[in-house]
Design a protein around this motif. Structure first.
Motif, PDB file in Angstrom:
ATOM      1  N   ASP A   1      38.043  36.532  44.286  1.00  0.00           N
ATOM      2  CA  ASP A   1      38.283  35.282  43.570  1.00  0.00           C
ATOM      3  C   ASP A   1      36.975  34.526  43.347  1.00  0.00           C
ATOM      4  OD1 ASP A   1      39.694  33.350  42.273  1.00  0.00           O
ATOM      5  OD2 ASP A   1      40.471  32.384  44.083  1.00  0.00           O
ATOM      6  N   VAL A   2      36.085  35.139  42.577  1.00  0.00           N
ATOM      7  CA  VAL A   2      34.779  34.556  42.265  1.00  0.00           C
ATOM      8  C   VAL A   2      34.553  34.692  40.761  1.00  0.00           C
ATOM      9  CG1 VAL A   2      32.279  34.800  42.571  1.00  0.00           C
ATOM     10  CG2 VAL A   2      33.801  35.024  44.542  1.00  0.00           C
ATOM     11  N   ASP A   3      33.928  33.690  40.160  1.00  0.00           N
ATOM     12  CA  ASP A   3      33.591  33.739  38.737  1.00  0.00           C
ATOM     13  C   ASP A   3      32.328  34.584  38.557  1.00  0.00           C
ATOM     14  OD1 ASP A   3      32.955  33.368  36.090  1.00  0.00           O
ATOM     15  OD2 ASP A   3      32.775  31.188  36.202  1.00  0.00           O
TER      16      ASP A   3
ATOM     17  N   SER B   1      29.495  32.990  36.359  1.00  0.00           N
ATOM     18  CA  SER B   1      28.853  31.722  36.709  1.00  0.00           C
ATOM     19  C   SER B   1      27.345  31.925  36.781  1.00  0.00           C
ATOM     20  CB  SER B   1      29.361  31.229  38.068  1.00  0.00           C
ATOM     21  OG  SER B   1      28.934  32.104  39.106  1.00  0.00           O
TER      22      SER B   1
ATOM     23  N   LEU C   1      40.448  40.465  39.550  1.00  0.00           N
ATOM     24  CA  LEU C   1      39.593  39.286  39.412  1.00  0.00           C
ATOM     25  C   LEU C   1      40.447  38.114  38.923  1.00  0.00           C
ATOM     26  CD1 LEU C   1      36.554  40.963  37.581  1.00  0.00           C
ATOM     27  CD2 LEU C   1      36.831  40.599  40.062  1.00  0.00           C
ATOM     28  N   PRO C   2      40.970  37.290  39.835  1.00  0.00           N
ATOM     29  CA  PRO C   2      41.876  36.193  39.424  1.00  0.00           C
ATOM     30  C   PRO C   2      41.232  35.212  38.461  1.00  0.00           C
ATOM     31  CG  PRO C   2      41.931  36.513  41.812  1.00  0.00           C
ATOM     32  CD  PRO C   2      40.806  37.339  41.304  1.00  0.00           C
ATOM     33  N   LYS C   3      39.936  34.936  38.635  1.00  0.00           N
ATOM     34  CA  LYS C   3      39.261  33.977  37.770  1.00  0.00           C
ATOM     35  C   LYS C   3      39.259  34.431  36.310  1.00  0.00           C
ATOM     36  CE  LYS C   3      37.425  30.686  40.526  1.00  0.00           C
ATOM     37  NZ  LYS C   3      38.187  30.958  41.754  1.00  0.00           N
ATOM     38  N   HIS C   4      39.369  35.744  36.096  1.00  0.00           N
ATOM     39  CA  HIS C   4      39.222  36.282  34.743  1.00  0.00           C
ATOM     40  C   HIS C   4      40.475  37.003  34.233  1.00  0.00           C
ATOM     41  CE1 HIS C   4      35.168  35.120  35.408  1.00  0.00           C
ATOM     42  NE2 HIS C   4      34.932  36.065  36.296  1.00  0.00           N
TER      43      HIS C   4
ATOM     44  N   ASN D   1      33.120  31.058  28.364  1.00  0.00           N
ATOM     45  CA  ASN D   1      32.657  29.867  29.064  1.00  0.00           C
ATOM     46  C   ASN D   1      31.777  29.067  28.103  1.00  0.00           C
ATOM     47  OD1 ASN D   1      30.398  31.492  28.959  1.00  0.00           O
ATOM     48  ND2 ASN D   1      30.286  31.855  31.162  1.00  0.00           N
TER      49      ASN D   1
END
Length: 386
Positions: free
Chosen positions: A5-7, A10, A33-36, A169
């Motif tokens: 769970d990391v972007d 970023s 990848l939950p962030k994506h 982003n």
């Protein structure tokens, strides 16, 4: 299901990615990848197998990590599957094949000699702006045969293209106007009338006139020459000089034994992969250990992680120009392997040979990393040569 769970897009991860890549590899062969909202393959064997399996891991629904680009840029060379991709790639590849490049090799080598001689006399220079960008901008832009406006904007358009191939982003959003400008430029009648008749871009339209490809594909295929031909080569050159400065014993081996140059290039592409990774869409379910990825899900293939996978490479974070690194994925693999890799090797080899005859040691100042959603490399790299 293992999740990370990391972007990954970023600033922090872009600038310092390798601990994150290792963490994903250690979690398992397929990680959510939950962030994506997509899966990630980060181990060497899994990434290579996916790149080979174009039927199961399709490019035809886009290769970006966002749907804005994936729904708006379909149908160019990198977002098609065989057999359509094979026909388009065949036309794009014609001037980029190893035999065809024999005719331009003397021009590239002579320009590299002139450039390096000038830089060595200066002693201090920026390895990015003064060195790495020179051959792609002066030689490649001429070979593509664009009018002046196109040559002047190639770097900006290329950087925007790769930013937009990540997530949408702030960087991806800011890239969109530049991409629209590139699209408009490649479809503008004034651009087409100004193409050099001997250039690669004009050859696309001749192929369309001959019925090999549809005329409607030519603007998109022109973009394939403009965007991928620059930044990847530029960043690879910068990373190689940086690595030689940090590991002078490796440079000593190369400059006294020029047969090591191909291995040195491969090692830089492995260790500091210019392209972090692209996505694919599964056309059928795939199973990795206890994890099943459903058909229709999007998967990030993380080349830069695969190239440092401990399961494949011994002491993978060590820069070793004598390593057997021919299987690296820095140029991709399979049907979509980088069509410009022979040109990139030719440019980098010419520069390294020219430096080898004149430079005993590279000394670097304070470098600055470029922050791009997909690319890894330096924006500035101060160098002093001895």
């Amino acid at each position: 299901m293992q999740a990370y769970d990391v972007d990954l897009y970023s600033d922090q991860v872009i600038l310092e990615p390798y601990d994150h890549y290792r963490a994903i590899r250690d979690l398992g062969p397929a990680v959510w990848l939950p962030k994506h909202g997509m899966w990630c393959l980060a181990r060497f064997e899994d990434v290579r197998a996916a790149l080979r399996d174009w039927e199961g891991f399709s490019s035809a629904q886009g290769i970006a990590a966002n749907e804005v680009i994936n729904t708006g840029s379909l149908g160019n060379t990198i977002t098609t599957d065989p057999p359509k991709h094979t026909r388009m790639r065949g036309v794009i590849r014609t001037p980029l094949s190893a035999p065809a490049l024999k005719d331009v090799a003397p021009q590239i080598e002579a320009e590299a000699e002139r450039l390096v001689e000038r830089l060595v006399k200066q002693k201090k220079f920026d390895a990015m702006a003064d060195c790495a960008q020179h051959l792609p901008i002066t030689i490649v832009s001429g070979l593509v045969g664009l009018p002046e406006k196109g040559r002047a904007n190639m770097l900006r358009w290329a950087a925007a293209t790769f930013d937009a191939l990540g997530v949408m982003n702030a960087r991806g959003t800011e890239a969109l106007p530049h991409i629209r400008e590139l699209h408009d430029y490649c479809a503008d009648a004034r651009t087409l009338s100004g193409l050099s008749p001997d250039g690669w871009a004009a050859a696309l339209w001749r192929a369309a006139d001959a019925g090999t490809i549809p005329h409607s594909k030519c603007p998109a295929m022109m973009r394939d020459y403009i965007s991928p031909s620059l930044d990847t080569t530029i960043f690879a050159i910068g990373s190689l000089i940086w690595l030689f400065a940090r590991h002078p014993e490796q440079w000593e081996q190369v400059r006294t034994n020029l047969s090591l140059i191909p291995g040195a290039i491969n090692e830089a592409l492995r260790l500091e992969s210019p392209i972090r990774g692209f996505t694919r869409v599964l056309t059928r379910a795939a199973t990795y250990g206890d994890t099943q990825i459903p058909a229709g899900d999007r998967v990030l293939l993380l080349y830069a992680s695969a190239n440092r996978d401990e399961r494949k490479w011994e002491d993978p974070e060590r820069f070793d120009v004598a390593r057997d690194n021919r299987e690296h994925l820095g140029f991709g693999f399979g049907p979509h392997i980088c069509v410009g890799m022979h040109l990139a090797r030719l440019e980098i080899t010419a520069l390294i040979k020219a430096f080898a005859h004149r430079v005993k040691r590279f000394e670097i100042g304070q470098p600055a990393r470029a922050v791009n959603n997909v690319l890894r490399g330096f924006s500035h790299l101060p160098v002093t040569v001895h």
